[in-house]
Write an enzyme that holds these catalytic residues in place. Structure first.
Site, short mmCIF file in Angstrom:
data_model
loop_
_atom_site.label_atom_id
_atom_site.label_comp_id
_atom_site.label_asym_id
_atom_site.label_seq_id
_atom_site.Cartn_x
_atom_site.Cartn_y
_atom_site.Cartn_z
CG ASP A 1 12.02 -16.70 -5.72
OD1 ASP A 1 12.43 -15.69 -6.31
OD2 ASP A 1 11.94 -16.80 -4.49
CD GLU B 1 15.36 -13.31 -4.62
OE1 GLU B 1 14.45 -13.14 -3.80
OE2 GLU B 1 16.09 -12.37 -5.03
#
Length: 614
Positions: A492, A535
């Site tokens: 992440d 993301e």
């Protein structure tokens, strides 16, 4: 056996009249049966049933009157014996009931004078009992003067017995009349019910006779129709069937006394002559079309087969083999456009050897530039061109033709057909097949592109969540089955929202694209990268231990941390969680474990890799 046995009528008969007369017995019998049924139902419903209902009503009234008289007699005797007034209640109730049912009794029996007379006798004897004994007994009481024969003012035992005997004699007279009345009513009910049964039996017998007569008439009519219509029609049908099967030499038609069938027979005879003439011409035409029809059927079968599959490899292989067979060629090749139409690559050949390699023996397939040579020029100009001399893998030359495959105004492929020595190619039926083949190839290519797009993330080019779920399930099953290691790295980007806020969403998309490129660098061929969502990215690493996965994740982290020097206000870094597949763990649990490790890395300060505990 001659089916036309019998002598036909001397005068011609019309079919309409014959058929009409055939149904006449059934019509007459049906009408008579209906009349019988209506008469029987009318007699039953209008006469016997009302009569039976009145008799039953009279029977019930007689029963009610008898019960009421018994109540009176019992009440009076109880009163005389005890002197208690409560014994008069049955008497008074019975007296009221008798008055109510007497009129009903007479009214219900009005259609039967004998029964009315008997009813009057019963009512008269009841009145005599009431007036001569019941009324005096009730009026005088146990100590009444009318029962007091010695005039001493009281009834002794002898006087009471005598008075009661008088009442009994009068009541017995009533009872005799009442029983006679009820027996007469019962007998009349039996007679009426017997009349109903007789009516039903007689009506049924009449219907049976009419039915038998109708059947006999219909059988006779059927025999006549069999002789005059059915048998000639059957013979005529047999004649037509022989003609249908091609036997035009024995087309004899039957004789019939029916005008319409005779005319039909004459028409069949004339038709047979005409068919014989046409059959000869059709046979010649059929021989001419047989070969072409077989070839067209083959083309249609191949066209349907091409449209049933979305596999590009199957479609092209089926097409080149079909083109070779229909054209009578030695070989057929299919050249597909690639690189935006700048070149054509040899994708399939009808030879068993598979794709032909380049003339220098390279590993890749043979490639032709768009517009170069007969194949390239056929693609550029959209028309068929002769091959003249075409170099093969064995250095042989042979003549043939290059035909473009066009959908709309776009050339999707080129078919090169190499002819056999000294044999002309037959291209007469290839246009339709190549048109269907071009559409099938385009559909297969579009299907392949759509399938690939459905499993790829449009922004990063990585496989998407759908592909990840499918690959994860397969890899977990394989790892459990063979006892092999499997690791999952969840990644992440740190503070990605801040990156979008500071540098803009367009730059944020570029960061995601660059990170996706950095992830794939340095990984093994069997490792696969995915965009998990937003993301969040991940790497699925088969045959990899947790420690090896941690090292790979750390290399990715370092590479990302040093690849964005321009990001000063909000540096680009990532956090990663690593988890290894444990025995009995399912795919969802493995993802959850890696997610927990990722959250641990973020809570620990971000820009680091955290390995999930055992």
């Amino acid at each position: 056996m001659d089916r036309n046995a019998g002598t036909p009528p001397t005068q011609p008969t019309r079919l309409h009249g014959l058929v009409g007369r055939a149904g006449l017995p059934g019509l007459v019998a049906g009408t008579l049966s209906l009349l019988v049924v209506l008469a029987m139902l009318g007699y039953l419903a209008l006469i016997l049933q009302p009569r039976l209902a009145d008799l039953r009503q009279g029977q019930q009234a007689a029963r009610d009157s008898n019960v009421a008289m018994l109540d009176q007699e019992t009440g009076v005797r109880g009163y005389l014996t005890t002197g208690e007034q409560e014994f008069l209640e049955p008497y008074e109730g019975g007296l009221a009931t008798v008055k109510e049912v007497e009129d009903d009794l007479v009214e219900s029996l009005r259609a039967h004078p004998d029964l009315v007379t008997a009813a009057i006798h019963s009512i008269t004897t009841a009145h005599e009992w009431q007036t001569q004994w019941a009324v005096p007994a009730v009026g005088t009481g146990p100590g009444g003067t009318e029962a007091d024969q010695d005039g001493d003012g009281t009834l002794d035992a002898a006087e009471t017995a005598a008075f009661l005997q008088t009442g009994k004699d009068l009541f017995d007279a009533y009872r005799v009349e009442d029983e006679a009345l009820r027996e007469d009513i019962k007998a009349e009910i039996r007679d009426t019910e017997g009349n109903i049964v007789v009516t039903l039996v007689v009506g049924g017998g009449i219907l049976l006779v009419l039915g038998v007569g109708s059947i006999a008439g219909l059988v006779r009519s059927r025999r006549r129709l069999q002789q005059l219509v059915v048998a000639p029609i059957d013979d005529l049908t047999a004649t037509v069937d022989r003609v249908r099967r091609g036997d035009l030499t024995s087309a004899t038609t039957p004789n019939s006394g029916v005008v319409e069938i005779a005319a039909l027979s004459d028409g069949v005879s004339a038709m047979t002559v005409s068919l014989a003439e046409r059959a000869e011409a059709a046979e010649r035409r059929e021989r001419e079309l047989a070969h072409r029809g077989a070839r067209l059927e083959r083309v249609l079968e191949l066209s349907r087969d091409l449209n049933e599959s979305l596999s590009l490899r199957y479609t092209t292989l089926r097409l080149v083999n079909a083109v070779r067979d229909l054209a009578g060629a030695a070989r057929a090749e299919l050249w597909l456009q690639r690189d935006g139409g700048q070149e054509l690559v040899l994708f399939e050949t009808s030879e068993d050897a598979g794709l032909r390699r380049g003339p220098q023996g390279g590993d890749g397939p043979e490639v032709v530039e768009f517009g170069a040579g007969p194949i390239g020029r056929a693609a550029r100009y959209g028309r068929a061109l002769p091959l003249d001399e075409m170099s093969t893998s064995d250095g042989e030359t042979s003549s043939g033709v290059a035909i473009p495959m066009v959908v709309g105004a776009r050339v999707v492929a080129v078919v090169a057909i190499v002819g056999k020595d000294e044999e002309a190619l037959d291209l007469s039926l290839l246009d339709g097949l190549l048109l269907q083949g071009a559409s099938a190839i385009q559909a297969a290519q579009l299907h392949t592109e759509v399938e690939e797009m459905s499993r790829r993330d449009a922004l990063t080019g990585l496989a998407n969540r759908r592909q990840f779920d499918a690959d994860l399930l397969n890899e977990v099953e394989r790892a459990h089955r063979y006892g092999r290691p499997l690791a999952l790295v969840m990644i992440d980007l740190d503070h990605f929202k801040r990156i979008n806020d500071v540098y803009g969403h367009r730059r944020g998309d570029e960061v995601l694209q660059d990170v996706a490129g950095l992830m794939t660098t340095g990984l093994r061929e069997i490792d696969h990268c995915y965009r998990y969502g937003g993301e969040e990215l991940c790497v699925l690493m088969p045959e990899c231990s947790v420690e090896e996965a941690r090292e790979a994740a750390d290399r990715i982290r370092e590479r990302v941390a040093t690849s964005f020097p321009w990001a000063i206000q909000s540096p680009v870094t990532l956090s990663a969680g690593v988890a290894g597949l444990q025995e009995g763990v399912d795919p969802a649990a493995l993802v959850g474990t890696a997610d927990q490790a990722l959250y641990a890395a973020k809570h620990a300060g971000r820009n680091q890799v955290h390995v999930a505990g055992p």
